[in-house]
Structures are given as C-alpha cells and as structure tokens.
Scaffold this active site. Structure first.
Site, PDB file in Angstrom:
ATOM      1  N   ARG A   1       0.826  -1.218   0.000  1.00  0.00           N
ATOM      2  CA  ARG A   1       0.000   0.000   0.000  1.00  0.00           C
ATOM      3  C   ARG A   1       0.860   1.269   0.000  1.00  0.00           C
ATOM      4  O   ARG A   1       0.354   2.356  -0.244  1.00  0.00           O
ATOM      5  CB  ARG A   1      -0.938  -0.006   1.206  1.00  0.00           C
ATOM      6  CG  ARG A   1      -0.250  -0.014   2.552  1.00  0.00           C
ATOM      7  CD  ARG A   1      -1.277  -0.088   3.688  1.00  0.00           C
ATOM      8  NE  ARG A   1      -0.648  -0.174   4.998  1.00  0.00           N
ATOM      9  CZ  ARG A   1      -0.252  -1.292   5.584  1.00  0.00           C
ATOM     10  NH1 ARG A   1      -0.400  -2.441   4.943  1.00  0.00           N
ATOM     11  NH2 ARG A   1       0.294  -1.288   6.786  1.00  0.00           N
ATOM     12  N   TYR A   2       2.151   1.114   0.285  1.00  0.00           N
ATOM     13  CA  TYR A   2       3.032   2.282   0.332  1.00  0.00           C
ATOM     14  C   TYR A   2       3.872   2.444  -0.935  1.00  0.00           C
ATOM     15  O   TYR A   2       4.237   3.553  -1.299  1.00  0.00           O
ATOM     16  CB  TYR A   2       3.975   2.190   1.536  1.00  0.00           C
ATOM     17  CG  TYR A   2       3.267   2.149   2.864  1.00  0.00           C
ATOM     18  CD1 TYR A   2       2.432   3.196   3.268  1.00  0.00           C
ATOM     19  CD2 TYR A   2       3.419   1.058   3.714  1.00  0.00           C
ATOM     20  CE1 TYR A   2       1.779   3.148   4.483  1.00  0.00           C
ATOM     21  CE2 TYR A   2       2.764   1.003   4.937  1.00  0.00           C
ATOM     22  CZ  TYR A   2       1.947   2.056   5.315  1.00  0.00           C
ATOM     23  OH  TYR A   2       1.302   2.016   6.519  1.00  0.00           O
ATOM     24  N   THR A   3       4.221   1.349  -1.587  1.00  0.00           N
ATOM     25  CA  THR A   3       5.106   1.430  -2.750  1.00  0.00           C
ATOM     26  C   THR A   3       4.314   1.600  -4.039  1.00  0.00           C
ATOM     27  O   THR A   3       3.118   1.315  -4.104  1.00  0.00           O
ATOM     28  CB  THR A   3       5.982   0.167  -2.859  1.00  0.00           C
ATOM     29  OG1 THR A   3       5.129  -0.979  -3.004  1.00  0.00           O
ATOM     30  CG2 THR A   3       6.843   0.001  -1.621  1.00  0.00           C
TER      31      THR A   3
END
Length: 781
Positions: A121-123
């Site tokens: 969900r962050y990259t």
C-alpha cells in the site's frame, strides 16, 4: 474397481493419491517453479509483466500503487494470494538479485541487508525499460495465448523477447523432483555468443567460452570453479565458488570488502565477523565496521599487523559467507517438459525461438501490409478514373449497389470497392496521389522484406545480429564478477593465526577470567574485588600456550590462551557464557599450564576423602572439551588437584580439624573413569576442606577464623600410611586457610572488602588478628 453410486466414486486411497499427486507434481513443474527456456520467466513473473503491460504501466508512464497492480494480477491471472505476487514483484525490482530489473519500484523495496520491503500500500510500481522490452510487439500475434484460470481473459504462454533473459538474470526454484539454479551472466557476452553461433552454427563450446567467461553476478565477487568451465557448461550442472572482493590498506591495517557473494546478506556477514571477534576465534581482528552507503558496499575490518591480510581473509572465507558455493543446475521447461540444458544447447534453442518470433512477426506485418496495399492500389486506380467513379456512385441506389457496380464495371476487389464507397466524395476527390504512391512504395518494401524474412534464414540471421547489436548498446553491461579460474584454497594453520605475545591471565574459582597486558598482572590481581569469588590463578603466559583447568565435577578442560578474549579494561569475562566451557554450578579447583607436560601426574582429592593419581599423557584432552578425570559419587565433588613432581607429603585437613599425612606415591595411578581410593577416614558429617602438598622440611601455615596464624613444623605432624586413623590438629578454632611455606616468602592473595593485596607469609604474621579474620586467602600458582 470403481463403484459409482449417486455420482460418488469409491477408489482405493493409494490410487487416488498416486493420480492426484502426479497431476499436482506435473502442474508445479510446468506451471509454477521452473522457468521457460525461451523467456526465462516463471508463470508468476510472466503474469506480473503482462498484467502491468495491460494496465499501461510502461517505463514512460507514472507509477501506480503496487497494491493496485497486485490486485489486477491476482484477479485476472494469478489467483494464488497477494503476498506471493508482491514478493515476486519486489524480487524482480532488486538490482542486487538481477542483472537487469524487469520491474521498477518507487519506495522501499528491501535492501542487501535483508530488510523487508515496505507494504504494497506504500510502494508504487511500473515496468522497467528492460521489462518492457521483454513484452515488445506482444500484440502482433508473435506468441500463442491461452485462457486464464476462469476463462475470462487471455494470457501469453511465453513473452516474445529477443533477449536471452534466462541466462541474463538467472533463475532458481524447487519443484516436485526437480530444482533449478541458473546463474546470471553478462548481457554483452551472451549477445556476442549468439552472434558467433549465428555466424558459425557448428562452433565448439570452447569458442563460446572465449566470449562467455562464466557467470556474472549482480553483486560481483571473484568466481572460482573446481571442474573446468567446459565440463560445467557442457552438462549444465556444476559448482562455482564465489568469494568477496576486497582491498588491503597496509598503512591503516585495514581490509575493505567492496563486493559480497551473490544471494548473501551483508548484515549477516557483518554479524558473523562480529561473532568471531566476540568468541575470540581470530585475535588478529580488532573490529568490523559497516560503512556501506548508496554508492556501494564497504565493510571495513581493522586488524593487528602480526597476521597478513591474506591469511585473515582465508580464515574468514572458511568461517563466514564471504565465500559461498553456487551449485549450477540449468533445469528449464522446454516444449512443456523439464530438461537440463548446457550453454550450446541453450543458444540453439533460443535462436530457434528467435526465428519463430521473426517469422510470426513477418507474417503479421505481411498480412497487414498486403491488405493495406490492396486498398492503396484500389484508391490509386479510383483517382485515375475519379469522374467515372463519382458518376457511378451517384447513380447507385445504396452503398452495396455502388460496391457491386465498382466490382462489375472496373474490376475492383471487394476490399477495394468497400474502401472506396466508405470514403466521402470530398475525401476521394482531395486524396493526394503522391502520398498514395509513397505509401504504396513503403508497403511494397514491407511485403518484400516480410516475404524474405519468412523464406530466408539468412535474412533472419542478419536481422537478429542487428537487433543484438542494438541491445548491446541499449543494455550495455560492464562485467562485475571476475573469473579467477580453478580454486586454490589457501590452507592456514591454526598456529599462524595466533599472536605470539605474552599476556597476563587471571582466573577465579567461579570460572571468571581476565586477560590483559602482561605488565598489568599485579594491578589486575590487586584490583580484584568480590565477596563470593576467589582468584586461584594469576600468571603471565604466552598467547600460543595452553592452560588446563580441573573442575569440581571431575572434568579437565584444555583452553588455548588465544581463545580467551583480551580486555584492556579491568572487567571479568565468564567461562559460563554463550558457549559455556563450565556448567553454572561447576567451579574451578586447579589451573595449570600445558608446558607442565614434564610433570604429567595429577593428584586429585574429593570432598568425601577419595584420592587418585592420573597420568595426563594418557588422557585424550581436546581443546574446550570436558574430559572426565575422576568418577564421583552423588553429593561428592573435587576439592583439590595439583601436579606431582616427585614423591611429596600430602596433608588432608577436614572441616572438624582432623588431618592425615602420607606420601603421594602411596596413591595408585588409576584410569580416568576410576573413583580412586580412600585417602582419609572421615567421621560422620565431616569432609575434606584443605589439601596441602609439601616437602619434609616445609612447615604448614594455618590461618584460623579468629585471625590467628599457626605454623606447624613437620616434626609436629604424624606421617602415617594412607587410610590410617586421622589425627586431631592442635587447633581449636576453625581453619580458614592452609598452605605450606618453608621460606616465609610465599605470595598469598589477601582478599578483603576493599580489594586484594599480595602479601608474604612474614607480612601475614605481622597483621592483627582482626584484619586477618575479616579476609579470605588463597595461594596463587
């Protein structure tokens, strides 16, 4: 036999298991764990690249959340869980795992230390330039497509790449009964070898190996081998040895490691070196510092100058992951079957695949060009009779009528007539004949070249070489790994690794020790403070020497001095540590040096009065391993051990102040497993407290609990035979310490609350009873 009842089948479990497992095994071999020879990809990798391509995640487009890509790939092509897909994406993006990454990640994608990547969900992700090249022209019917898992989408069976990705990035995997471990290779060398194979289809492997030097790992390193390269690449199986690359700074006594072996973790290597320092396995290493940054790996090892850097590295290669084996196993899927493939065979298979791609592309472009050329020729013909065409169209009832009249009256083909009637009149009248002629020429060239590529292998080879030369410029790669030839492992003798220096060593009864500079012996001894422990050994000794300890449990342990960790501070280390030499409840009774081999007889006495002598030369004493030297009964333990030079007198003193004196030669020599013989008859609840060996002219010095010091001459003691009736000492107080001293100069350790002090017997006699009663004493050897 099968029995069918209400749509249920009854079968033997072994039959069901055999059939079902064979299907499962075939599936994981063909469709999960092993890469395809042609594009070098496993199914999950191929689905990731194709899924991103379908999402429009090209190298020139903005990144999109990895979670979105994972969801798309899982929902359409790979329904096996998001973690397996994301883990594969991360690996495909790691430059230390691949010579060319196929996926680009924006964000934390892990590290060479083994750190985990950030959550999906962050990259953000997209195709890399290299990954996009693997998919080039996939929409031109170059490869076959199959239905996905639920028949809702199509997916390619292989990617239409002209890059030898299998050997460029390598692969690894485990299937049922099969495993693969393919090494990465240099891109330029592989492309050059393909060109050579095109020019010389019958060239030998040794000619190819002049170009392909060997593996080229992303992390570099020096590569060695045990068998010849030709044997390894002929069979597609063999072993490479990868060593870290390092530089030596002699002025600073430093070793700088700049490259580490493939598939190793830098943090683990640093930890392994730190453990070697902590366990004092190599005293030449002082420290290790990880100074790596974005510019590359830099592990700095500081060392002492008594040992050359090459020998230090030879030791580290043996005991850390600075040297690892890479077991090559080129198992791939070819024509839906697993095979083990050599280098020449791979080049031939791959070139065959390249020819198929070129033919398929040529057929696709020939079909498009032929259809378009047909239309262009029709338009050119129509313009030449434009007035008749317009008149005919105006007279037609409808579009189909006009098309039929064009075919009947002017001999147009159906496609030509359809194209003409589909144009508006103003487009038809305004069409530039020059542009049409120009397009006709281009299309005719395309048709000719496509037909030539389909028919001529020579033409295809020429195109392939041109494409490979272009790839060499686009994906130019400097060799990272140095091929060093056959392995010649340097043997380093243990004696070479030991610093030839004298140290001070202090050992206590509880198993604590301190190793320090030899000139600090007196200071370290007198600085010792403990209310529950006692120094029993304090001596300067060569680092190359060995000491042995005898413990309360009847064990004898040999300890090389260099194995004891040096500590410049006055701080004790413990033999009951992470790798214990002693058990927690085991204490030290005696410490000697192995240079006492000319005095090999050890005299032992237990708490319950058992005595024995043992020949040390007959014991198989191994370093840091406990060897039994006496068997003990329950609730018994050793209280004394000493080395016998000649026949001496031995005095056993009990808790209740009974004693017996006899000659040491009366004690029999017994094997290590023996319990010994009775040395003194003890009364009920009495036990041996002190054992003193002395010459006939030496007095016994006894320190009583009230602080009084008593000197007993030998004439005051009764010498008897072993096991004679014990005599009562002329002492009423409890005895705190007992030793022999003929010259009044024996050094003893005077240990009080404020530290320790070395004093002689004569100085002891001048002390007050109060001072003596508040201290503990022990004779130092």
């Amino acid at each position: 036999m099968d029995q069918k009842n209400n749509n249920l089948f009854q079968k033997a479990i072994e039959e069901v298991f055999a059939v079902s497992f064979s299907k499962y095994a075939k599936y994981i071999i063909q469709d999960r764990a092993l890469p395809d020879l042609r594009d070098g990809l496993k199914p999950v990798q191929r689905r990731i690249l194709y899924g991103m391509f379908q999402m429009g995640l090209k190298p020139t487009t903005p990144y999109k959340k990895s979670a979105r890509a994972v969801g798309e790939i899982m929902g359409k092509y790979h329904p096996h869980g998001d973690s397996s897909i994301y883990d594969a994406i991360i690996r495909m993006s790691q430059s230390w795992k691949n010579n060319w990454t196929t996926v680009s990640i924006h964000g934390n994608n892990g590290s060479v230390d083994g750190d985990n990547a950030a959550a999906m969900r962050y990259t953000e992700t997209r195709l890399s330039l290299y990954g996009f090249e693997l998919l080039k022209d996939i929409d031109k019917k170059l490869v076959s497509f199959i239905n996905n898992f639920d028949d809702s989408e199509k997916e390619p069976t292989v990617l239409p790449t002209l890059l030898p990705n299998l050997f460029i990035n390598g692969a690894s995997g485990i299937a049922a009964g099969y495993a693969t471990n393919i090494a990465p290779h240099n891109t330029n060398e592989l492309l050059d070898s393909l060109c050579l194979r095109i020019d010389q289809p019958n060239c030998e492997l040794k000619q190819i190996l002049k170009i392909v030097k060997g593996p080229d790992f992303p992390t570099g390193g020096n590569v060695y081998f045990e068998k010849s390269l030709s044997d390894i690449y002929q069979a597609g199986k063999g072993k490479f040895i990868i060593q870290a690359k390092y530089e030596v700074n002699k002025n600073l006594n430093q070793i700088e490691i700049t490259q580490i072996p493939y598939e190793t973790l830098k943090a683990n290597i640093v930890k392994q070196i730190e453990e070697i320092i902590f366990d004092n396995k190599l005293s030449a290493i002082e420290s290790v510092i990880d100074s790596s940054d974005r510019n590359g790996i830099r592990i700095i090892i500081k060392h002492k100058d008594f040992l050359p850097a090459e020998k230090i590295m030879a030791f580290l290669f043996k005991h850390t992951q600075l040297q690892v084996n890479f077991n090559l196993n080129n198992t791939v899927i070819a024509n839906r079957f697993p095979i083990q493939i050599g280098l020449l065979s791979y080049l031939d298979h791959f070139l065959k695949f390249c020819h198929e791609l070129i033919i398929n592309k040529a057929k696709y472009e020939l079909e498009l060009a032929s259809k378009r050329l047909e239309i262009i020729l029709g338009l050119i013909k129509a313009i030449s009779i434009i007035d008749k065409i317009i008149k005919l169209i105006r007279s037609a009832v409808d579009k189909s009528d006009a098309r039929e009249k064009l075919i009947d009256n002017f001999k147009f083909t159906f496609n030509q007539a359809e194209a003409i009637v589909s144009l508006r009149l103003y487009q038809l009248t305004n069409t530039d004949i020059f542009e049409l002629n120009q397009e006709q020429n281009e299309l005719e060239k395309t048709v000719i070249s496509s037909e030539q590529l389909i028919a001529s292998e020579k033409a295809r080879n020429k195109l392939l070489k041109k494409q490979f030369e272009g790839y060499k410029k686009q994906f130019h790669q400097q060799r990272r790994s140095q091929i060093c030839g056959f392995i010649n492992q340097k043997k380093v003798e243990e004696s070479e690794l030991i610093e030839n220096k004298t140290y001070g060593v202090l050992i206590t009864k509880a198993g604590n020790y301190h190793k320090f500079e030899s000139n600090q012996l007196l200071k370290s001894t007198t600085d010792f403070k403990s209310e529950s422990d006692t120094i029993i050994f304090a001596q300067t000794i060569a680092n190359t020497d060995q000491i042995f300890i005898v413990t309360s449990l009847g064990n004898i342990i040999n300890i090389p001095v260099y194995k004891l960790a040096f500590n410049s501070k006055n701080k004790l280390a413990s033999l009951v540590s992470k790798k214990p030499i002693l058990l927690e409840y085991e204490t030290i009774v005696f410490v000697g040096t192995m240079n006492s081999v000319n005095q090999p007889i050890l005299v032992l006495t237990s708490k319950l009065g058992m005595v024995k002598r043992i020949d040390l030369t007959k014991l198989n004493i191994k370093p840091l391993k406990a060897t039994l030297c006496i068997s003990l009964r329950d609730k018994d333990h050793l209280v004394s051990a000493f080395l016998q030079q000649d026949d001496k007198l031995i005095c056993l003193v009990s808790d209740h102040n009974y004693y017996t004196v006899f000659h040491t030669n009366e004690i029999p020599l017994i094997s290590s497993k023996g319990m010994g013989v009775k040395g003194m008859k003890l009364k009920l609840e009495d036990q041996i407290k002190f054992v003193v060996a002395f010459e006939a002219n030496e007095p016994l010095v006894m320190i009583c609990s009230d602080g009084s010091v008593i000197n007993l001459k030998q004439t005051e003691l009764v010498v008897v035979s072993r096991m004679a009736t014990a005599k009562k000492l002329p002492v009423k107080k409890a005895i705190n310490y007992c030793f022999s001293d003929a010259t009044n100069t024996q050094l003893i350790n005077f240990q009080g609350k404020n530290g320790s002090k070395l004093i002689t017997t004569s100085e002891l006699n001048q002390m007050s009873k109060t001072a003596i009663s508040q201290t503990r004493f022990n004779k130092l050897n």
